[in-house]
Design a protein around this motif. Structure first.
Motif, PDB file in Angstrom:
ATOM      1  N   PRO A 269       0.831  -1.211   0.000  1.00 18.81           N
ATOM      2  CA  PRO A 269       0.000   0.000   0.000  1.00 18.81           C
ATOM      3  C   PRO A 269       0.862   1.257   0.000  1.00 18.81           C
ATOM      4  O   PRO A 269       1.879   1.338   0.687  1.00 18.81           O
ATOM      5  CB  PRO A 269      -0.813  -0.125   1.295  1.00 18.81           C
ATOM      6  N   ARG A 270       0.435   2.222  -0.764  1.00 17.33           N
ATOM      7  CA  ARG A 270       1.198   3.465  -0.900  1.00 17.33           C
ATOM      8  C   ARG A 270       0.750   4.514   0.109  1.00 17.33           C
ATOM      9  O   ARG A 270       1.381   5.550   0.239  1.00 17.33           O
ATOM     10  CB  ARG A 270       1.025   3.997  -2.331  1.00 17.33           C
ATOM     11  N   ILE A 271      -0.342   4.236   0.781  1.00 21.56           N
ATOM     12  CA  ILE A 271      -0.866   5.228   1.713  1.00 21.56           C
ATOM     13  C   ILE A 271      -0.797   4.679   3.129  1.00 21.56           C
ATOM     14  O   ILE A 271      -1.125   3.523   3.371  1.00 21.56           O
ATOM     15  CB  ILE A 271      -2.320   5.605   1.362  1.00 21.56           C
ATOM     16  N   LYS A 272      -0.333   5.473   4.040  1.00 19.79           N
ATOM     17  CA  LYS A 272      -0.228   5.056   5.440  1.00 19.79           C
ATOM     18  C   LYS A 272      -1.513   5.457   6.154  1.00 19.79           C
ATOM     19  O   LYS A 272      -1.623   6.547   6.699  1.00 19.79           O
ATOM     20  CB  LYS A 272       1.007   5.678   6.069  1.00 19.79           C
ATOM     21  N   LYS A 273      -2.473   4.551   6.107  1.00 22.98           N
ATOM     22  CA  LYS A 273      -3.774   4.803   6.704  1.00 22.98           C
ATOM     23  C   LYS A 273      -3.994   3.894   7.900  1.00 22.98           C
ATOM     24  O   LYS A 273      -3.374   2.840   8.032  1.00 22.98           O
ATOM     25  CB  LYS A 273      -4.886   4.593   5.674  1.00 22.98           C
ATOM     26  N   ILE A 274      -4.919   4.296   8.773  1.00 24.50           N
ATOM     27  CA  ILE A 274      -5.194   3.556   9.996  1.00 24.50           C
ATOM     28  C   ILE A 274      -6.554   2.883   9.922  1.00 24.50           C
ATOM     29  O   ILE A 274      -7.539   3.503   9.498  1.00 24.50           O
ATOM     30  CB  ILE A 274      -5.149   4.505  11.215  1.00 24.50           C
ATOM     31  N   GLN A 275      -6.591   1.624  10.327  1.00 20.25           N
ATOM     32  CA  GLN A 275      -7.856   0.905  10.505  1.00 20.25           C
ATOM     33  C   GLN A 275      -7.979   0.540  11.981  1.00 20.25           C
ATOM     34  O   GLN A 275      -7.072  -0.061  12.554  1.00 20.25           O
ATOM     35  CB  GLN A 275      -7.913  -0.364   9.657  1.00 20.25           C
ATOM     36  N   ILE A 276      -9.088   0.914  12.609  1.00 17.24           N
ATOM     37  CA  ILE A 276      -9.354   0.535  13.990  1.00 17.24           C
ATOM     38  C   ILE A 276      -9.946  -0.868  13.991  1.00 17.24           C
ATOM     39  O   ILE A 276     -10.898  -1.153  13.264  1.00 17.24           O
ATOM     40  CB  ILE A 276     -10.318   1.525  14.663  1.00 17.24           C
ATOM     41  N   ASN A 277      -9.393  -1.756  14.836  1.00 18.81           N
ATOM     42  CA  ASN A 277      -9.826  -3.153  14.859  1.00 18.81           C
ATOM     43  C   ASN A 277     -10.646  -3.518  16.087  1.00 18.81           C
ATOM     44  O   ASN A 277     -11.504  -4.406  16.014  1.00 18.81           O
ATOM     45  CB  ASN A 277      -8.591  -4.071  14.822  1.00 18.81           C
ATOM     46  N   LYS A 278     -10.395  -2.836  17.205  1.00 12.43           N
ATOM     47  CA  LYS A 278     -11.018  -3.259  18.460  1.00 12.43           C
ATOM     48  C   LYS A 278     -10.833  -2.165  19.491  1.00 12.43           C
ATOM     49  O   LYS A 278      -9.868  -1.400  19.442  1.00 12.43           O
ATOM     50  CB  LYS A 278     -10.377  -4.572  18.941  1.00 12.43           C
ATOM     51  N   MET A 279     -11.751  -2.134  20.443  1.00 14.74           N
ATOM     52  CA  MET A 279     -11.665  -1.213  21.577  1.00 14.74           C
ATOM     53  C   MET A 279     -11.939  -2.028  22.833  1.00 14.74           C
ATOM     54  O   MET A 279     -12.872  -2.828  22.869  1.00 14.74           O
ATOM     55  CB  MET A 279     -12.698  -0.097  21.406  1.00 14.74           C
ATOM     56  N   ALA A 280     -11.114  -1.872  23.849  1.00 10.81           N
ATOM     57  CA  ALA A 280     -11.298  -2.628  25.079  1.00 10.81           C
ATOM     58  C   ALA A 280     -10.903  -1.749  26.255  1.00 10.81           C
ATOM     59  O   ALA A 280     -10.286  -0.688  26.086  1.00 10.81           O
ATOM     60  CB  ALA A 280     -10.470  -3.912  25.065  1.00 10.81           C
ATOM     61  N   SER A 281     -11.251  -2.198  27.445  1.00  4.38           N
ATOM     62  CA  SER A 281     -10.892  -1.442  28.641  1.00  4.38           C
ATOM     63  C   SER A 281      -9.953  -2.257  29.509  1.00  4.38           C
ATOM     64  O   SER A 281      -9.983  -3.486  29.514  1.00  4.38           O
ATOM     65  CB  SER A 281     -12.152  -1.061  29.434  1.00  4.38           C
ATOM     66  N   LEU A 282      -9.110  -1.544  30.236  1.00  2.00           N
ATOM     67  CA  LEU A 282      -8.190  -2.135  31.198  1.00  2.00           C
ATOM     68  C   LEU A 282      -8.313  -1.289  32.460  1.00  2.00           C
ATOM     69  O   LEU A 282      -7.687  -0.246  32.572  1.00  2.00           O
ATOM     70  CB  LEU A 282      -6.761  -2.123  30.653  1.00  2.00           C
ATOM     71  N   LYS A 283      -9.223  -1.709  33.350  1.00  2.00           N
ATOM     72  CA  LYS A 283      -9.603  -0.912  34.513  1.00  2.00           C
ATOM     73  C   LYS A 283     -10.136   0.442  34.033  1.00  2.00           C
ATOM     74  O   LYS A 283     -11.121   0.485  33.321  1.00  2.00           O
ATOM     75  CB  LYS A 283      -8.441  -0.808  35.491  1.00  2.00           C
ATOM     76  N   ASP A 284      -9.474   1.553  34.378  1.00  2.29           N
ATOM     77  CA  ASP A 284      -9.957   2.869  33.949  1.00  2.29           C
ATOM     78  C   ASP A 284      -9.324   3.337  32.647  1.00  2.29           C
ATOM     79  O   ASP A 284      -9.546   4.475  32.229  1.00  2.29           O
ATOM     80  CB  ASP A 284      -9.685   3.912  35.043  1.00  2.29           C
TER      81      ASP A 284
END
Length: 376
Positions: A269-284
């Motif tokens: 890939p020629r573009i440095k893009k971000i894909q979010i895969n997951k969101m989680a919590s670790l205490k606060d």
């Protein structure tokens, strides 16, 4: 920085304009993933400051319990629930990894599912809520695997994720939509009443595929929601979406007009893009698991950012390391466990050290291994 607002019902209009580092013009804390040069691959936080104990749980490997990969993992007080999309099976194990049976089965019968998109547990009632997206039903099973009941998913839109608030007998559904705001519905389980909290503002174009995923994370004190195409991270409380802080991707976000199958299959890939895969919590703390496409010549590289909402400490990437426990490194995702008292990682045996394999009598061809970290 391009800021985006979400149209809310009731309306909570915020003019989120360009911001200074740390806060925006309205005073909301701002955390940015846009600057890839801020990533330190060697950044380490002490896992010992969070964790008091670690358990290695090999999942029993038999012909009837073979698992290619763990796609969904949930923990109750006594059980581990594992869904493997490739296998099309939903498994129940005890906390020592002993196989106890399958829950439901793939099919189109009233007690079966076509494909599981999300799973949530009601520990008080000992019930499992299973989102069968293709079957357009929410199906509820007991912890022992007995089918209990089902009800339809919201109509008309692709609601592909949800979170369950058992004590309020409430479900929050979110749609998959490449838009600034997803559709967010509150569903009262006892009455079947829907309340719309937000509504999408654009229709997906021809040839687009779902990319604007929405994620939930529940810390010790709050329930948060983040949508890919909106910088704002919201708290859900009092039946409203309340802006809390900003998570800025800026120019690293994938534009709608660039969406297409080649985006994720391009080997260079020629573009440095971000894909979010997951969101989680670790205490606060909130942990965001994400991939950068085209990072330093690598097609995709995984990272984990970690921060505590409202505080200055923000790490665009961090490894959680310890002298006593297995490290959580290189963006390895984890799941929040029973009542937020633990976190769990699913690891294939070939990625474990020889010492661990020998100590727990694990073969590299065995089922995935669950690493349970008990939180302080």
């Amino acid at each position: 920085i391009r800021m985006k607002t979400m149209k809310l019902i009731p309306i909570l209009f915020l003019c989120l304009v360009s911001c200074n580092k740390g806060t925006n013009s309205n005073g909301y804390p701002t955390y940015s993933l846009e600057d890839l040069s801020a990533i330190n691959l060697q950044m380490s936080l002490p896992l010992d400051s969070f964790v008091s104990e670690m358990n290695v749980i090999p999942l029993e490997t038999q012909d009837y319990s073979l698992i290619d990969n763990v796609d969904l993992l949930r923990e109750s007080e006594n059980y581990l629930f594992v869904y493997s999309e490739k296998n099309g099976s939903f498994y129940r194990f005890d906390k020592q990894g002993k196989y106890l049976g399958k829950i439901g089965a793939r099919g189109q019968g009233p007690e079966e599912f076509i494909g599981i998109k999300q799973i949530e547990l009601d520990n008080g009632q000992q019930e499992i809520y299973v989102m069968d997206y293709m079957g357009r039903k929410m199906k509820i099973y007991s912890f022992e695997g007995k089918f209990l009941r089902a009800f339809p998913l919201p109509e008309n839109l692709a609601y592909t994720n949800f979170t369950l608030i058992p004590e309020q007998k409430t479900i929050y559904y979110v749609s998959s939509q490449n838009s600034i705001c997803p559709d967010v519905l509150e569903y009262e389980i006892p009455t079947g009443k829907f309340t719309q909290l937000s509504k999408h503002e654009r229709e997906m174009g021809k040839g687009e595929f779902f990319f604007g995923q929405t994620f939930f994370a529940e810390t010790n004190s709050s329930l948060y929601m983040y949508h890919y195409y909106n910088d704002t991270v919201y708290q859900i409380k009092d039946n409203k979406l309340t802006p809390d802080h900003l998570l800025v991707l800026g120019e690293r976000i994938v534009p709608w007009e660039d969406l297409g199958p080649e985006l994720l299959t391009d080997p260079k890939p020629r573009i440095k893009k971000i894909q979010i895969n997951k969101m989680a919590s670790l205490k606060d703390y909130i942990c965001i698991f994400y991939s950068v496409m085209g990072y330093k010549g690598i097609s995709r590289k995984d990272f984990m950012c970690i921060y505590k909402p409202g505080e200055d400490s923000f790490h665009p990437h961090a490894n959680l390391t310890s002298r006593h426990f297995l490290n959580i490194a290189n963006g390895l995702p984890f799941n929040t466990g029973f009542q937020g008292k633990s976190i769990l990682c699913a690891i294939l045996p070939q990625y474990l050290s020889e010492d661990i394999l020998q100590k727990y009598h694990i073969d590299e061809e065995d089922n995935p291994v669950i690493i349970q970290y008990i939180l302080k």
